[in-house]
Design a protein around this motif. Structure first.
Motif, mmCIF file in Angstrom:
data_model
loop_
_atom_site.group_PDB
_atom_site.id
_atom_site.type_symbol
_atom_site.label_atom_id
_atom_site.label_comp_id
_atom_site.label_asym_id
_atom_site.label_seq_id
_atom_site.Cartn_x
_atom_site.Cartn_y
_atom_site.Cartn_z
ATOM 1 N N GLU A 271 42.172 43.667 30.689
ATOM 2 C CA GLU A 271 42.035 45.415 30.063
ATOM 3 C C GLU A 271 42.667 46.065 31.632
ATOM 4 O O GLU A 271 42.997 45.486 32.783
ATOM 5 N N GLY A 272 43.124 47.304 31.094
ATOM 6 C CA GLY A 272 43.834 48.181 31.549
ATOM 7 C C GLY A 272 45.568 48.389 31.130
ATOM 8 O O GLY A 272 46.293 47.142 30.747
ATOM 9 N N LEU A 273 45.937 49.037 32.171
ATOM 10 C CA LEU A 273 47.367 48.313 32.823
ATOM 11 C C LEU A 273 47.544 47.543 33.086
ATOM 12 O O LEU A 273 47.373 46.639 33.932
ATOM 13 N N PRO A 274 49.207 47.187 32.214
ATOM 14 C CA PRO A 274 49.791 45.302 33.013
ATOM 15 C C PRO A 274 49.576 45.343 34.089
ATOM 16 O O PRO A 274 50.357 45.797 35.012
ATOM 17 N N THR A 275 49.092 43.925 34.881
ATOM 18 C CA THR A 275 49.466 43.456 35.988
ATOM 19 C C THR A 275 49.257 42.314 36.142
ATOM 20 O O THR A 275 49.308 41.750 35.963
ATOM 21 N N ASN A 276 50.474 42.609 37.810
ATOM 22 C CA ASN A 276 50.069 40.765 37.813
ATOM 23 C C ASN A 276 49.259 40.545 39.497
ATOM 24 O O ASN A 276 49.535 39.821 39.924
ATOM 25 N N TRP A 277 48.693 40.652 39.329
ATOM 26 C CA TRP A 277 46.880 41.116 40.779
ATOM 27 C C TRP A 277 46.227 39.649 40.050
ATOM 28 O O TRP A 277 46.266 39.508 38.998
ATOM 29 N N HIS A 278 45.911 39.463 40.562
ATOM 30 C CA HIS A 278 46.125 38.019 41.361
ATOM 31 C C HIS A 278 44.125 38.044 40.514
ATOM 32 O O HIS A 278 43.372 39.191 40.460
ATOM 33 N N LYS A 279 43.737 37.049 39.543
ATOM 34 C CA LYS A 279 42.552 36.875 38.768
ATOM 35 C C LYS A 279 41.431 36.973 39.784
ATOM 36 O O LYS A 279 40.172 37.911 39.010
ATOM 37 N N SER A 280 41.257 36.793 40.843
ATOM 38 C CA SER A 280 39.747 37.583 41.660
ATOM 39 C C SER A 280 40.104 38.849 41.773
ATOM 40 O O SER A 280 38.933 39.455 42.381
ATOM 41 N N THR A 281 40.964 39.060 41.815
ATOM 42 C CA THR A 281 40.915 41.030 42.505
ATOM 43 C C THR A 281 40.763 41.309 41.230
ATOM 44 O O THR A 281 39.759 42.285 41.283
ATOM 45 N N LEU A 282 40.511 40.726 40.140
ATOM 46 C CA LEU A 282 40.344 41.882 38.658
ATOM 47 C C LEU A 282 39.132 41.755 38.413
ATOM 48 O O LEU A 282 38.986 42.501 37.982
ATOM 49 N N LEU A 283 38.907 40.271 39.029
ATOM 50 C CA LEU A 283 37.257 40.543 38.446
ATOM 51 C C LEU A 283 36.962 41.519 40.138
ATOM 52 O O LEU A 283 35.380 41.486 38.942
ATOM 53 N N LEU A 284 36.764 41.459 40.260
ATOM 54 C CA LEU A 284 36.845 42.382 41.650
ATOM 55 C C LEU A 284 36.497 43.334 41.742
ATOM 56 O O LEU A 284 35.106 44.427 41.221
ATOM 57 N N LEU A 285 37.805 44.029 40.305
ATOM 58 C CA LEU A 285 37.770 45.833 40.144
ATOM 59 C C LEU A 285 36.588 45.368 38.770
ATOM 60 O O LEU A 285 35.907 46.901 38.767
ATOM 61 N N ALA A 286 36.399 44.420 37.985
ATOM 62 C CA ALA A 286 35.350 44.954 36.773
ATOM 63 C C ALA A 286 34.086 45.627 37.987
ATOM 64 O O ALA A 286 33.525 45.981 36.808
#
Length: 248
Positions: A90-105
């Motif tokens: 969710e959020g703006l499109p990004t190529n960030w790693h899944k681990s980073t996205l989990l941490l941000l959530a």
């Protein structure tokens, strides 16, 4: 407490999904109970003392604005909910790693929790009518307990993605760093601007309700353990209610 939850990764690589969904349900129950017993109810009482007529107006405004803030962050900040696949970012499109996205959530999840605790301690520090340290401690204990599965929710997926045990633990506990920051912000706001207390309490409640309904509950309903998640929710709600009524 988030670090306690994250430390599980030092001993295990996975956790039973039934246990995890039950704990997530527990988290939702604590947050919903805290939103009413610790935030909305006292918010209405303070609004009556400070503003007199129509005490519901600042409370309703703050509640809706709190939800809108998390809604806005949810739309713009790239993040990934715990039990969702990478294609459901969710959020703006990004190529960030899944681990980073989990941490941000999880980091996004912790902001309203810290605000709520800080606001109550700030009110108690100013000896405002009806504000007690024990009530603030009750909320802190309840939020602390439900932070355990949040720490696990970051560290365990990281470990499954191949991150080392130590790094998984580090990032898991680090996800809670915004909570004391938000707590300080909430406390300072109330201490120096006491008239905003009803608004601040309802604002934190609105933000927490949005997180539970948009994030926590859907995450518990994606497998076959939905009934256990609901039981966990009820247990969390009950424990938070007892803590608030008994200590507050």
């Amino acid at each position: 407490m988030t670090a306690v939850g994250a430390s599980v990764v030092l001993f295990f690589k996975t956790i039973n999904r039934a246990v995890f969904d039950t704990m997530l349900g527990f988290t939702g129950g604590v947050m919903i109970a805290a939103s009413f017993w610790s935030l909305l109810n006292p918010s209405l009482q303070y609004a009556e003392q400070i503003y007199g007529g129509m005490p519901w107006l600042p409370v309703a405004f703050g509640f809706l604005l709190g939800g809108l803030l998390i809604f806005s962050l949810d739309k713009f900040l790239p993040h990934l909910h715990i039990n969702f696949g990478k294609n459901e970012t969710e959020g703006l499109p990004t190529n960030w790693h899944k681990s980073t996205l989990l941490l941000l959530a999880i980091t996004l999840h912790n902001i309203p929790e810290g605000l709520a605790i800080g606001i109550l301690f700030g009110a108690a520090a100013e000896h405002l009518d009806g504000s007690t340290v024990s009530a603030a401690i009750a909320l802190a204990v309840g939020i602390g307990i439900q932070n355990i599965p949040e720490g696990m929710a970051v560290s365990m997926p990281l470990r499954r993605l191949g991150v080392s045990r130590v790094k998984s633990f580090w990032y898991g506990q680090l996800s809670a760093i915004v909570e004391p920051m938000a707590g300080v912000l909430g406390a300072v706001a109330v201490i120096y601007m006491q008239n905003i207390l009803p608004f601040a309490l309802s604002f934190a409640a609105g933000a927490m309700i949005f997180v539970v309904v948009e994030e926590v509950i859907p995450e518990t309903q994606r497998d076959k353990y939905t009934d256990l998640a609901v039981l966990g929710f009820m247990l969390g709600f009950t424990i938070m209610m007892i803590l608030d009524v008994a200590l507050g």
